[in-house]
Design a protein around this motif. Structure first.
Motif, mmCIF file in Angstrom:
data_model
loop_
_atom_site.group_PDB
_atom_site.id
_atom_site.type_symbol
_atom_site.label_atom_id
_atom_site.label_comp_id
_atom_site.label_asym_id
_atom_site.label_seq_id
_atom_site.Cartn_x
_atom_site.Cartn_y
_atom_site.Cartn_z
ATOM 1 N N MET A 98 80.251 -6.673 186.278
ATOM 2 C CA MET A 98 79.878 -5.752 185.847
ATOM 3 C C MET A 98 79.199 -4.470 186.263
ATOM 4 O O MET A 98 78.901 -3.617 185.454
ATOM 5 C CB MET A 98 79.751 -6.203 184.674
ATOM 6 N N ARG A 99 78.670 -4.514 187.690
ATOM 7 C CA ARG A 99 77.752 -4.208 187.981
ATOM 8 C C ARG A 99 77.930 -2.663 188.542
ATOM 9 O O ARG A 99 79.643 -2.721 188.883
ATOM 10 C CB ARG A 99 76.639 -4.688 189.049
ATOM 11 N N GLY A 100 77.345 -1.531 188.250
ATOM 12 C CA GLY A 100 78.109 -0.535 188.842
ATOM 13 C C GLY A 100 78.352 0.311 188.097
ATOM 14 O O GLY A 100 78.900 1.267 187.849
ATOM 15 N N LYS A 101 78.655 -0.139 186.371
ATOM 16 C CA LYS A 101 79.555 0.550 184.848
ATOM 17 C C LYS A 101 77.702 1.248 184.351
ATOM 18 O O LYS A 101 78.190 1.885 183.540
ATOM 19 C CB LYS A 101 79.420 -0.383 184.191
ATOM 20 N N GLY A 102 76.898 1.162 185.037
ATOM 21 C CA GLY A 102 75.771 1.590 184.113
ATOM 22 C C GLY A 102 75.040 0.950 183.013
ATOM 23 O O GLY A 102 74.183 0.854 181.829
ATOM 24 N N ILE A 103 76.048 -0.551 182.999
ATOM 25 C CA ILE A 103 75.694 -1.356 181.491
ATOM 26 C C ILE A 103 73.644 -1.411 181.795
ATOM 27 O O ILE A 103 72.667 -1.474 180.996
ATOM 28 C CB ILE A 103 75.624 -2.504 181.681
ATOM 29 N N GLY A 104 73.389 -1.722 183.405
ATOM 30 C CA GLY A 104 71.503 -1.967 183.938
ATOM 31 C C GLY A 104 70.784 -0.485 182.830
ATOM 32 O O GLY A 104 69.440 -1.487 182.486
ATOM 33 N N LYS A 105 71.514 0.744 183.369
ATOM 34 C CA LYS A 105 70.773 1.700 182.925
ATOM 35 C C LYS A 105 70.626 1.445 181.681
ATOM 36 O O LYS A 105 69.819 1.636 181.224
ATOM 37 C CB LYS A 105 71.576 2.979 183.497
ATOM 38 N N VAL A 106 71.736 1.620 180.745
ATOM 39 C CA VAL A 106 71.227 1.790 178.730
ATOM 40 C C VAL A 106 70.586 0.405 178.347
ATOM 41 O O VAL A 106 69.709 1.056 177.873
ATOM 42 C CB VAL A 106 72.816 1.467 178.621
ATOM 43 N N LEU A 107 70.176 -1.035 179.224
ATOM 44 C CA LEU A 107 69.458 -2.135 178.505
ATOM 45 C C LEU A 107 68.029 -1.422 179.336
ATOM 46 O O LEU A 107 67.106 -1.437 178.552
ATOM 47 C CB LEU A 107 70.118 -3.050 179.538
ATOM 48 N N LEU A 108 68.004 -0.563 180.495
ATOM 49 C CA LEU A 108 66.387 -0.568 180.939
ATOM 50 C C LEU A 108 66.081 0.763 179.960
ATOM 51 O O LEU A 108 64.849 0.699 179.478
ATOM 52 C CB LEU A 108 66.729 0.111 182.108
ATOM 53 N N VAL A 109 67.058 1.755 179.806
ATOM 54 C CA VAL A 109 65.962 2.184 178.724
ATOM 55 C C VAL A 109 65.736 2.606 177.311
ATOM 56 O O VAL A 109 65.294 2.776 176.683
ATOM 57 C CB VAL A 109 67.413 4.303 178.746
ATOM 58 N N LYS A 110 66.951 1.413 176.939
ATOM 59 C CA LYS A 110 66.801 1.606 175.860
ATOM 60 C C LYS A 110 65.399 0.285 174.896
ATOM 61 O O LYS A 110 64.713 0.417 174.394
ATOM 62 C CB LYS A 110 68.218 0.088 174.746
#
Length: 159
Positions: A98-110
Motif C-alpha cells: 500500500m506504500r506510495g498512495k499517501g497513507i503514511g503522509k496522512v497518518l503522520l500529519v494526523k
C-alpha cells in the motif's frame, strides 16, 4: 539513526489526500481499546515485537495515542505518538503493498495534529529511517548529535 524535529504550527493540508483515499474506502481513525489485540498483532506480524510493544503503550492512553488506516476489516497502516517518550512521534508503518498512495503522509500529519492539540509546538521524530520523507512531508530537520537517543540501551533479542 538520528532524531528529527518538526514544527507543528504549519502542518500541510491533507484533506485532498484523505478525499482521494476515501474513494478507495480507506478510512483514518484512532482505534479503541477493544481493538488493542488486533492492532498489536497486526503490527507484530508486519513490523516486529518492538513496534508492537510501543503500540501497546499507545493504548494505555484515552483517547488512544495511535492512528490507523483501514479498508473494510483490514489494517493498512498505523502511526503512534507519545508511546515511548513524551513528545515523540512513532513508530509508524504502512503495508508494503500500500506504500506510495499517501497513507503514511496522512497518518503522520494526523498524529502530529494530535500532538499539536496536546499543546506541543514542536515534536521529535525518534530514530528516523526515511529522513527525506519527513523533511519533504512536514519540514522536519535532523537534530545534530542525536545518534545517542532513548533507544541506545535497548534490550535486543539474542539470535
Amino acid at each position: 539513526m538520528k532524531d528529527m524535529l518538526v514544527r507543528l504550527m504549519e502542518l500541510p493540508d491533507i484533506s485532498e489526500n484523505e478525499a482521494i483515499l476515501a474513494k478507495e474506502n480507506i478510512v483514518f481513525r484512532k482505534p479503541i481499546p477493544p481493538e488493542k489485540s488486533f492492532v498489536r498483532e497486526w503490527v507484530f506480524e508486519n513490523f516486529g515485537i518492538y513496534w508492537a510493544n510501543e503500540v501497546e503503550s499507545a493504548f494505555s492512553h484515552l483517547p488512544v495515542n495511535c492512528w490507523i488506516a483501514q479498508k473494510g476489516n483490514e489494517i493498512l497502516g498505523f502511526a503512534c505518538f507519545e508511546s515511548t517518550a513524551k513528545n515523540f512521534f512513532g513508530p509508524t508503518g504502512t503495508l508494503e503493498a500500500m506504500r506510495g498512495k499517501g497513507i503514511g503522509k496522512v497518518l503522520l500529519v494526523k498524529s502530529l495534529q494530535s500532538m499539536k492539540e496536546m499543546g506541543y509546538a514542536y515534536a521529535i521524530i525518534g530514530g528516523v529511517g526515511p529522513a527525506d520523507f519527513y523533511k519533504n512531508t512536514v519540514g522536519a530537520s535532523i537534530i545534530e548529535s542525536s545518534e545517542i537517543s532513548i533507544y541506545q540501551n535497548l534490550i535486543r533479542k539474542k539470535p
